[in-house]
Design a protein around this motif. Structure first.
Motif, PDB file in Angstrom:
ATOM      1  N   TYR A 252      -1.771  -6.165   2.014  1.00 41.52           N
ATOM      2  CA  TYR A 252      -1.491  -5.733   0.636  1.00 41.52           C
ATOM      3  C   TYR A 252      -0.531  -4.549   0.616  1.00 41.52           C
ATOM      4  N   MET A 253       0.427  -4.588  -0.311  1.00 41.68           N
ATOM      5  CA  MET A 253       1.411  -3.520  -0.451  1.00 41.68           C
ATOM      6  C   MET A 253       1.494  -3.105  -1.912  1.00 41.68           C
ATOM      7  N   GLU A 254       1.287  -1.827  -2.171  1.00 43.50           N
ATOM      8  CA  GLU A 254       1.344  -1.327  -3.540  1.00 43.50           C
ATOM      9  C   GLU A 254       2.793  -1.237  -4.006  1.00 43.50           C
ATOM     10  N   PRO A 255       2.999  -1.221  -5.321  1.00 43.37           N
ATOM     11  CA  PRO A 255       4.371  -1.172  -5.829  1.00 43.37           C
ATOM     12  C   PRO A 255       5.047   0.160  -5.518  1.00 43.37           C
TER      13      PRO A 255
ATOM     14  N   GLY B 260       1.660 -13.048  -3.881  1.00 43.49           N
ATOM     15  CA  GLY B 260       0.981 -12.151  -4.804  1.00 43.49           C
ATOM     16  C   GLY B 260       1.855 -11.639  -5.921  1.00 43.49           C
ATOM     17  N   HIS B 261       2.746 -12.516  -6.435  1.00 39.97           N
ATOM     18  CA  HIS B 261       3.653 -12.113  -7.505  1.00 39.97           C
ATOM     19  C   HIS B 261       3.297 -12.805  -8.817  1.00 39.97           C
ATOM     20  N   ARG B 262       3.652 -12.157  -9.931  1.00 36.82           N
ATOM     21  CA  ARG B 262       3.388 -12.715 -11.250  1.00 36.82           C
ATOM     22  C   ARG B 262       4.635 -13.383 -11.830  1.00 36.82           C
ATOM     23  N   ASN B 263       5.639 -12.586 -12.157  1.00 38.80           N
ATOM     24  CA  ASN B 263       6.885 -13.122 -12.724  1.00 38.80           C
ATOM     25  C   ASN B 263       8.048 -12.245 -12.281  1.00 38.80           C
ATOM     26  N   PRO B 264       8.441 -12.345 -11.010  1.00 40.15           N
ATOM     27  CA  PRO B 264       9.504 -11.471 -10.481  1.00 40.15           C
ATOM     28  C   PRO B 264      10.895 -12.005 -10.835  1.00 40.15           C
ATOM     29  N   GLN B 265      11.463 -11.481 -11.910  1.00 38.75           N
ATOM     30  CA  GLN B 265      12.754 -11.989 -12.383  1.00 38.75           C
ATOM     31  C   GLN B 265      13.943 -11.241 -11.806  1.00 38.75           C
TER      32      GLN B 265
ATOM     33  N   GLY C  44       8.740  -8.904   4.333  1.00 42.53           N
ATOM     34  CA  GLY C  44       8.226 -10.186   4.776  1.00 42.53           C
ATOM     35  C   GLY C  44       6.790 -10.094   5.248  1.00 42.53           C
ATOM     36  N   GLY C  45       5.969 -11.069   4.829  1.00 36.32           N
ATOM     37  CA  GLY C  45       4.581 -11.106   5.259  1.00 36.32           C
ATOM     38  C   GLY C  45       3.633 -10.281   4.432  1.00 36.32           C
ATOM     39  N   LYS C  46       4.116  -9.646   3.346  1.00 34.10           N
ATOM     40  CA  LYS C  46       3.270  -8.771   2.538  1.00 34.10           C
ATOM     41  C   LYS C  46       2.696  -9.509   1.331  1.00 34.10           C
ATOM     42  N   ASN C  47       1.568  -8.963   0.863  1.00 36.25           N
ATOM     43  CA  ASN C  47       0.866  -9.489  -0.301  1.00 36.25           C
ATOM     44  C   ASN C  47       0.915  -8.420  -1.394  1.00 36.25           C
ATOM     45  N   TYR C  48       1.442  -8.765  -2.578  1.00 34.15           N
ATOM     46  CA  TYR C  48       1.635  -7.777  -3.636  1.00 34.15           C
ATOM     47  C   TYR C  48       0.536  -7.814  -4.704  1.00 34.15           C
ATOM     48  N   GLY C  49      -0.530  -8.578  -4.439  1.00 33.33           N
ATOM     49  CA  GLY C  49      -1.779  -8.357  -5.151  1.00 33.33           C
ATOM     50  C   GLY C  49      -2.104  -9.244  -6.333  1.00 33.33           C
ATOM     51  N   TRP C  50      -1.099  -9.740  -7.060  1.00 34.83           N
ATOM     52  CA  TRP C  50      -1.397 -10.520  -8.256  1.00 34.83           C
ATOM     53  C   TRP C  50      -2.117 -11.826  -7.881  1.00 34.83           C
TER      54      TRP C  50
END
Length: 548
Positions: free
Chosen positions: A326-329, A237-242, A270-276
């Motif tokens: 799901y895990m919020e920022p 669930g990541h977009r562009n984690p630099q 580990g195992g989490k979804n960050y939504g994107w």
């Protein structure tokens, strides 16, 4: 371009470092110098402070790894990778990690770079051995540990990092799907690999993920399973984690580019979804809905426009997303409501009015050398030309206090490294692209960057860490800072209050307010940095304020 008073710029730069407290310790002062001449680095991407006290840099387009002497800027070219390829602005040689036992029996350097397979981009991670003869270093003996990874002209991410568990962590972006030239490419951040794909070493569905690898490239036995399938994938669930960094107690932090708002700082588990792409920032149904351009039957015949959605494409609000993992920022930079005005006339254009910062890397500060800085995350901003400092609580699971920023220059900050003594910071600058002026309202174009293709050294001036004489206790309390819709101001006595931009223009005149607590509206102002003027009988107080 608006002209900003040099006096106000200097005043505001100092004010941004002052906490509101009865006794204010003198904030640390830094001397800045470019390590080398401008453009002595060619499209630099990753920066490490090496165990040899050299600065290690990857040059993305040329496929070179260089060691730079931090005093003389002398370059020691370690390798130019033969099968490296770069034909766009976000592919090529990206991340670099040194083995934790680099100075002992494992002098290995891990690199991620793009190469071509039948004319198509593919990313791979390769381990090199390092040798040093006198002052001449070299990388040799490449051993590919993982190949066939997705690569694109956009959003490759590519950060490499060793963890305290001796595992290698690697970020893969969403490949720029659903936007710009790739608008008909679906985002795969929520799509999981099948067991058959993993068995066949088919990594097609790895975009938008953070990976966890054994040093030989194999899948760790204790990696989480997604959809019942265990792979290299650690989180989704990541977009562009630099940016990627470990803090104490093995906590892993990442920063991630948002689309127009809501750049994220995440605590990675580990195992989490960050939504994107279903959620951006917090799941608040504000300033973002997911429009899947690739779902439009006639996508190839459409003209892409940022912020619009074809009538026959899938369109989903954030609240429609549900996932138990799901895990919020940890933090959003910065969240705004649906009513936010991207065309506010105070901004030069809508791009600079977007309240994002383009976070390119992240570092953890754990030294005692700077009072008040310990246990902070440092975020390097491409778009704002500064380092944002986020103070963590003692557990490392929440951001506390104000969002502070330091080291502004009109440059694009690509990466940051901290010297072991905690007193010197090195910032890698990009050679092209846009950033903002100090106010955040105006654009600094590529031809006006101050130190392109360079490393900036910010060194602590030792005398500045002493405790200054007490200053009067301010007769007010102010918060929150940053603010969005409104600001709470408690006055001990009546005072005229005005809000100014960095050019000294009054953008809100609250007139004379009586003693007590007041809710000051700040909605409708573009994201940026302001000064709140509070006139007491014996002095005028100037307080920095961030609005997002």
């Amino acid at each position: 371009m608006r002209h900003v008073s040099p006096l106000l710029i200097g005043l505001f730069s100092l004010l941004l470092l002052w906490p509101a407290a009865p006794i204010r310790a003198q904030e640390p002062a830094f001397a800045m110098r470019p390590v080398g001449p401008n453009l002595f680095l060619d499209k630099p991407w990753a920066l490490l402070y090496g165990p040899d006290d050299y600065l290690w840099v990857t040059e993305r387009a040329q496929g070179k790894v260089v060691r730079v002497h931090p005093e003389t800027a002398q370059r020691d070219e370690l390798i130019q990778i033969a099968d490296h390829a770069s034909t766009a602005s976000q592919d090529g040689l990206l991340g670099m990690a040194l083995h934790p036992d680099f100075q002992e029996d494992s002098p290995f350097v891990y690199l991620s770079y793009t190469h071509l397979v039948q004319g198509e981009r593919v990313q791979k991670i390769v381990r090199y051995s390092y040798s040093l003869t006198g002052d001449d270093g070299s990388l040799f003996g490449p051993e590919t540990i993982l190949d066939g990874l997705p690569a694109s002209n956009d959003h490759n991410s590519g950060r490499l990092l060793f963890g305290p568990d001796q595992k290698l962590y690697y970020t893969i972006g969403d490949q720029g799907g659903n936007q710009n030239a790739n608008y008909c490419n679906p985002i795969l951040s929520q799509v999981l690999p099948s067991q058959a794909e993993v068995n066949q070493q088919d990594w097609t569905h790895y975009p938008g993920k953070i990976l966890r690898l054994n040093p030989d490239g194999s899948i760790p036995a204790d990696n989480p399973a997604f959809g019942g399938v265990q792979s290299h994938i650690f989180s989704i669930g990541h977009r562009n984690p630099q940016g990627l960094v470990f803090g104490p107690n093995g906590r892993l932090y990442s920063d991630e580019h948002g689309p127009n708002t809501d750049d994220e700082v995440n605590l990675i588990e580990g195992g989490k979804n960050y939504g994107w792409p279903r959620v951006v920032g917090f799941q608040d149904d504000q300033a973002y809905d997911y429009c899947d351009w690739s779902s439009a039957p006639d996508c190839e015949n459409l003209s892409y426009s940022n912020g619009s959605c074809p009538p026959n494409a899938t369109f989903l609000p954030e609240s429609s997303f549900s996932d138990s993992t799901y895990m919020e920022p940890l933090f959003s930079m910065f969240a705004v409501p649906d009513t936010y005005d991207y065309n506010n006339p105070l901004c030069q254009n809508s791009w600079i009015c977007r309240p994002n910062v383009a976070p390119a890397s992240i570092a953890y500060y754990g030294s005692d050398s700077l009072p008040g800085w310990k246990n902070s995350l440092l975020i390097a901003s491409l778009k704002r030309g500064r380092i944002y400092r986020l103070q963590l609580d003692s557990s490392g699971t929440a951001v506390v206090g104000d969002t502070l920023h330091h080291f502004y220059t009109p440059n694009r900050y690509r990466d940051i490294a901290i010297a072991p003594d905690g007193k010197t910071f090195y910032i890698l600058t990009g050679e092209t692209g846009r950033t903002s002026d100090l106010s955040g309202f105006n654009i600094v174009n590529a031809n006006s960057l101050q130190n392109p293709g360079n490393i900036l050294e910010f060194s602590l001036q030792e005398a500045s860490t002493s405790v200054a004489a007490p200053v009067p206790h301010p007769p007010f309390r102010l918060g929150p800072n940053p603010a969005h819709d409104r600001l709470s101001l408690h006055l001990q006595q009546p005072a005229p209050v005005r809000l100014m931009d960095q050019a000294g223009r009054v953008v809100r005149d609250y007139s004379t307010l009586g003693a007590g607590t007041h809710a000051l509206p700040v909605h409708g102002l573009p994201a940026g940095f302001y000064i709140l003027s509070i006139q007491s009988p014996r002095r005028v107080w100037y307080e920095p304020l961030s609005i997002y």
